[in-house]
Design a protein around this motif. Structure first.
Motif, mmCIF file in Angstrom:
data_model
loop_
_atom_site.group_PDB
_atom_site.id
_atom_site.type_symbol
_atom_site.label_atom_id
_atom_site.label_comp_id
_atom_site.label_asym_id
_atom_site.label_seq_id
_atom_site.Cartn_x
_atom_site.Cartn_y
_atom_site.Cartn_z
ATOM 1 N N GLN A 77 0.837 -1.202 0.000
ATOM 2 C CA GLN A 77 0.000 0.000 0.000
ATOM 3 C C GLN A 77 0.869 1.248 0.000
ATOM 4 O OE1 GLN A 77 -3.378 -0.110 2.842
ATOM 5 N NE2 GLN A 77 -2.714 -2.197 3.343
ATOM 6 N N ILE A 78 0.283 2.353 -0.427
ATOM 7 C CA ILE A 78 0.955 3.651 -0.426
ATOM 8 C C ILE A 78 0.769 4.321 0.943
ATOM 9 C CG2 ILE A 78 0.973 5.968 -1.441
ATOM 10 C CD1 ILE A 78 2.155 3.818 -3.251
ATOM 11 N N MET A 79 1.819 4.998 1.413
ATOM 12 C CA MET A 79 1.739 5.717 2.676
ATOM 13 C C MET A 79 0.939 7.009 2.511
ATOM 14 S SD MET A 79 5.645 5.209 4.094
ATOM 15 C CE MET A 79 5.347 6.130 5.611
ATOM 16 N N PHE A 80 0.040 7.255 3.467
ATOM 17 C CA PHE A 80 -0.706 8.503 3.536
ATOM 18 C C PHE A 80 -0.313 9.255 4.814
ATOM 19 C CE2 PHE A 80 -3.083 6.433 0.262
ATOM 20 C CZ PHE A 80 -3.646 7.450 -0.496
ATOM 21 N N PHE A 81 -0.969 10.370 5.054
ATOM 22 C CA PHE A 81 -0.602 11.234 6.174
ATOM 23 C C PHE A 81 -0.446 10.453 7.481
ATOM 24 C CE2 PHE A 81 -1.945 13.629 9.908
ATOM 25 C CZ PHE A 81 -1.045 14.682 9.899
ATOM 26 N N GLN A 82 -1.437 9.628 7.835
ATOM 27 C CA GLN A 82 -1.388 8.902 9.102
ATOM 28 C C GLN A 82 -0.183 7.969 9.191
ATOM 29 O OE1 GLN A 82 -3.116 9.379 11.809
ATOM 30 N NE2 GLN A 82 -4.435 10.935 10.877
ATOM 31 N N ASP A 83 0.220 7.405 8.057
ATOM 32 C CA ASP A 83 1.370 6.504 8.053
ATOM 33 C C ASP A 83 2.680 7.268 8.249
ATOM 34 O OD1 ASP A 83 -0.319 4.222 7.340
ATOM 35 O OD2 ASP A 83 -0.476 5.211 5.386
ATOM 36 N N PHE A 84 2.810 8.419 7.576
ATOM 37 C CA PHE A 84 4.011 9.239 7.775
ATOM 38 C C PHE A 84 4.075 9.732 9.224
ATOM 39 C CE2 PHE A 84 3.464 9.838 3.111
ATOM 40 C CZ PHE A 84 4.715 9.383 2.706
ATOM 41 N N LYS A 85 2.925 10.115 9.755
ATOM 42 C CA LYS A 85 2.866 10.592 11.147
ATOM 43 C C LYS A 85 3.276 9.482 12.111
ATOM 44 C CE LYS A 85 -0.380 12.917 14.308
ATOM 45 N NZ LYS A 85 -0.625 11.891 15.338
ATOM 46 N N TYR A 86 2.796 8.248 11.826
ATOM 47 C CA TYR A 86 3.150 7.109 12.675
ATOM 48 C C TYR A 86 4.660 6.868 12.655
ATOM 49 C CZ TYR A 86 3.290 2.372 14.547
ATOM 50 O OH TYR A 86 3.571 1.266 15.309
ATOM 51 N N CYS A 87 5.254 6.919 11.460
ATOM 52 C CA CYS A 87 6.701 6.716 11.347
ATOM 53 C C CYS A 87 7.461 7.802 12.105
ATOM 54 C CB CYS A 87 7.124 6.720 9.881
ATOM 55 S SG CYS A 87 6.723 5.193 9.016
ATOM 56 N N TRP A 88 7.001 9.048 11.971
ATOM 57 C CA TRP A 88 7.650 10.162 12.662
ATOM 58 C C TRP A 88 7.631 9.941 14.181
ATOM 59 C CZ3 TRP A 88 10.429 14.512 11.805
ATOM 60 C CH2 TRP A 88 10.471 15.473 12.821
ATOM 61 N N GLU A 89 6.504 9.477 14.683
ATOM 62 C CA GLU A 89 6.363 9.329 16.130
ATOM 63 C C GLU A 89 7.053 8.088 16.672
ATOM 64 O OE1 GLU A 89 2.135 9.359 16.569
ATOM 65 O OE2 GLU A 89 1.979 11.566 16.442
ATOM 66 N N ASN A 90 7.274 7.069 15.821
ATOM 67 C CA ASN A 90 7.810 5.810 16.324
ATOM 68 C C ASN A 90 9.219 5.457 15.851
ATOM 69 O OD1 ASN A 90 5.451 4.165 17.768
ATOM 70 N ND2 ASN A 90 4.562 5.351 16.080
ATOM 71 N N PHE A 91 9.689 6.078 14.756
ATOM 72 C CA PHE A 91 10.991 5.700 14.222
ATOM 73 C C PHE A 91 11.964 6.865 14.048
ATOM 74 C CE2 PHE A 91 7.851 2.715 12.294
ATOM 75 C CZ PHE A 91 8.240 1.580 12.980
ATOM 76 N N VAL A 92 11.559 8.055 14.494
ATOM 77 C CA VAL A 92 12.384 9.245 14.310
ATOM 78 C C VAL A 92 12.739 9.838 15.671
ATOM 79 C CG1 VAL A 92 12.490 11.562 13.298
ATOM 80 C CG2 VAL A 92 11.299 9.721 12.080
ATOM 81 N N ASN A 93 13.994 10.234 15.811
ATOM 82 C CA ASN A 93 14.419 10.960 17.004
ATOM 83 C C ASN A 93 13.933 12.404 16.851
ATOM 84 O OD1 ASN A 93 15.669 11.850 19.328
ATOM 85 N ND2 ASN A 93 17.725 11.935 18.417
ATOM 86 N N ASN A 94 12.646 12.591 17.153
ATOM 87 C CA ASN A 94 11.989 13.868 16.827
ATOM 88 C C ASN A 94 12.067 14.912 17.923
ATOM 89 O OD1 ASN A 94 9.845 13.285 18.709
ATOM 90 N ND2 ASN A 94 9.009 11.870 17.174
ATOM 91 N N GLU A 95 12.693 14.558 19.047
ATOM 92 C CA GLU A 95 12.886 15.494 20.167
ATOM 93 C C GLU A 95 11.575 16.131 20.626
ATOM 94 O OE1 GLU A 95 15.819 18.204 18.700
ATOM 95 O OE2 GLU A 95 17.456 16.776 19.030
ATOM 96 N N GLY A 96 10.491 15.349 20.493
ATOM 97 C CA GLY A 96 9.197 15.824 20.975
ATOM 98 C C GLY A 96 8.470 16.739 20.020
ATOM 99 N N LYS A 97 9.031 16.992 18.871
ATOM 100 C CA LYS A 97 8.388 17.878 17.913
ATOM 101 C C LYS A 97 7.253 17.142 17.193
ATOM 102 C CE LYS A 97 12.816 20.135 16.958
ATOM 103 N NZ LYS A 97 13.842 20.374 15.904
ATOM 104 N N PRO A 98 6.185 17.838 16.837
ATOM 105 C CA PRO A 98 5.080 17.196 16.094
ATOM 106 C C PRO A 98 5.462 17.008 14.626
ATOM 107 C CG PRO A 98 4.612 19.509 16.396
ATOM 108 C CD PRO A 98 5.886 19.247 17.161
ATOM 109 N N PHE A 99 4.800 16.083 13.985
ATOM 110 C CA PHE A 99 5.038 15.857 12.560
ATOM 111 C C PHE A 99 4.489 17.026 11.762
ATOM 112 C CE2 PHE A 99 3.295 13.972 8.522
ATOM 113 C CZ PHE A 99 4.529 13.908 7.876
ATOM 114 N N GLN A 100 5.281 17.556 10.866
ATOM 115 C CA GLN A 100 4.855 18.659 10.016
ATOM 116 C C GLN A 100 4.839 18.178 8.552
ATOM 117 O OE1 GLN A 100 6.067 22.541 10.774
ATOM 118 N NE2 GLN A 100 5.694 22.253 12.942
ATOM 119 N N PRO A 101 3.660 17.927 8.008
ATOM 120 C CA PRO A 101 3.581 17.413 6.633
ATOM 121 C C PRO A 101 4.109 18.430 5.623
ATOM 122 C CG PRO A 101 1.417 18.060 7.407
ATOM 123 C CD PRO A 101 2.331 18.155 8.595
#
Length: 312
Positions: A77-101
């Motif tokens: 399947q193709i990734m949509f907003f919710q999938d990118f957001k999930y990856c950002w929150e679970n696989f990225v050292n995001n330092e607490g920042k929200p996902f910005q599409p």
């Protein structure tokens, strides 16, 4: 692939696994075939693949690779907003920042999704009703509609593989068939039955390609059913059909039952029953007699009979 090697060592036959991948590019053909082979060998694993982009989506090899994944039971399947957001929150050292599409994320995803669905539809390749009735029509005389070589095949496995193929961008249906089977990396220790349904019987060139293919894979049993005979009066084509029969390939003419089977299994029939055309059985019988004569060993009696039929 590193993940498969790592995962294989940790598999337990007593457990069921649900695995989800998020990939920047969809797998290339070679990797897709490896993953498909892994899934077929490990039936306790269900794999879902979410991809941001498709890798060379217009290449035939890429499409066949994706097809092999679908045939092995993988979900792509193709990734949509919710999938990118999930990856950002679970696989990225995001330092607490929200996902910005980024700009046009949703539009891009929709475009990729449309392309993936087109690939899925075209590799699954159910024939339309119009194509089936026009191309498999078994009267050999000239038609107002150009009739091409279509090849529908079924590979018998616990989960049968079914596909419809035709000439596409320099690839003959037989070439695509052989390449597709080879890409499956079938277990050489197992026996497989493959049944092919042709609109036109293979010419000499492609009959010999099929023979070479079967000789390279002695664990395959091939049956060829054809609606019509391709230039059956051409000596080279006769030799091709004889070569097939002499190389443990079953060669036969399609009957009502075969046309009905194709209708049910290879046509987007919308639940409608098969409606045979006028004189279907008569045309089949005529073509079968012609094929029988081509495949009959040339003995003096046969030659005398054929000479007598010339009415000289």
């Amino acid at each position: 692939m590193v993940f498969l090697t790592w995962f294989q060592k940790r598999l337990s036959p007593a457990q069921h696994y649900e695995v989800t991948w998020y990939m920047s590019w969809s797998p290339c053909s070679r990797c897709a075939v490896q993953v498909a082979k892994f899934l077929k060998s490990n039936s306790t694993v269900n794999l879902s693949i979410f991809v941001a982009r498709l890798y060379y989506p217009r290449e035939l090899e890429t499409k066949d690779g994706l097809h092999s994944l679908w045939q092995a039971g993988a979900q792509v399947q193709i990734m949509f907003f919710q999938d990118f957001k999930y990856c950002w929150e679970n696989f990225v050292n995001n330092e607490g920042k929200p996902f910005q599409p980024w700009k046009n994320l949703d539009e891009n995803s929709k475009d990729w999704d449309t392309e993936l669905k087109d690939i899925h539809r075209n590799t699954t390749d159910l024939l339309t009703e119009e194509i089936f009735y026009s191309q498999f029509y078994n009267r050999e005389k000239k038609s107002s509609i150009p009739r091409k070589t279509y090849l529908c095949y079924q590979l018998n496995e616990p989960q049968p593989v079914k596909r419809c193929l035709h000439y596409k961008k320099g690839y003959h249906a037989v070439t695509r068939f052989i390449d597709g089977i080879v890409s499956m990396n079938l277990d050489p220790a197992r026996s497989y039955d493959i049944t092919c349904y042709f609109t036109w019987s293979p010419c000499n060139r492609y009959a010999r390609k099929l023979v070479s293919f079967i000789e390279d894979y002695p664990n395959l049993r091939l049956k060829v059913y054809t609606s019509r005979l391709y230039f059956h009066w051409c000596w080279m084509n006769m030799q091709g059909l004889q070569h097939l029969q002499n190389s443990r390939v079953t060669v036969a003419v399609m009957t009502f039952r075969d046309f009905e089977y194709c209708w049910k299994n290879f046509v987007d029939n919308q639940g409608k029953p098969f409606e045979p055309w006028e004189k279907l059985d008569l045309y089949s019988q005529s073509t079968e007699r012609r094929l029988r004569r081509i495949l009959k060993p040339l003995t003096p009696d046969v030659l005398n009979e054929d000479f007598g039929n010339l009415h000289l």
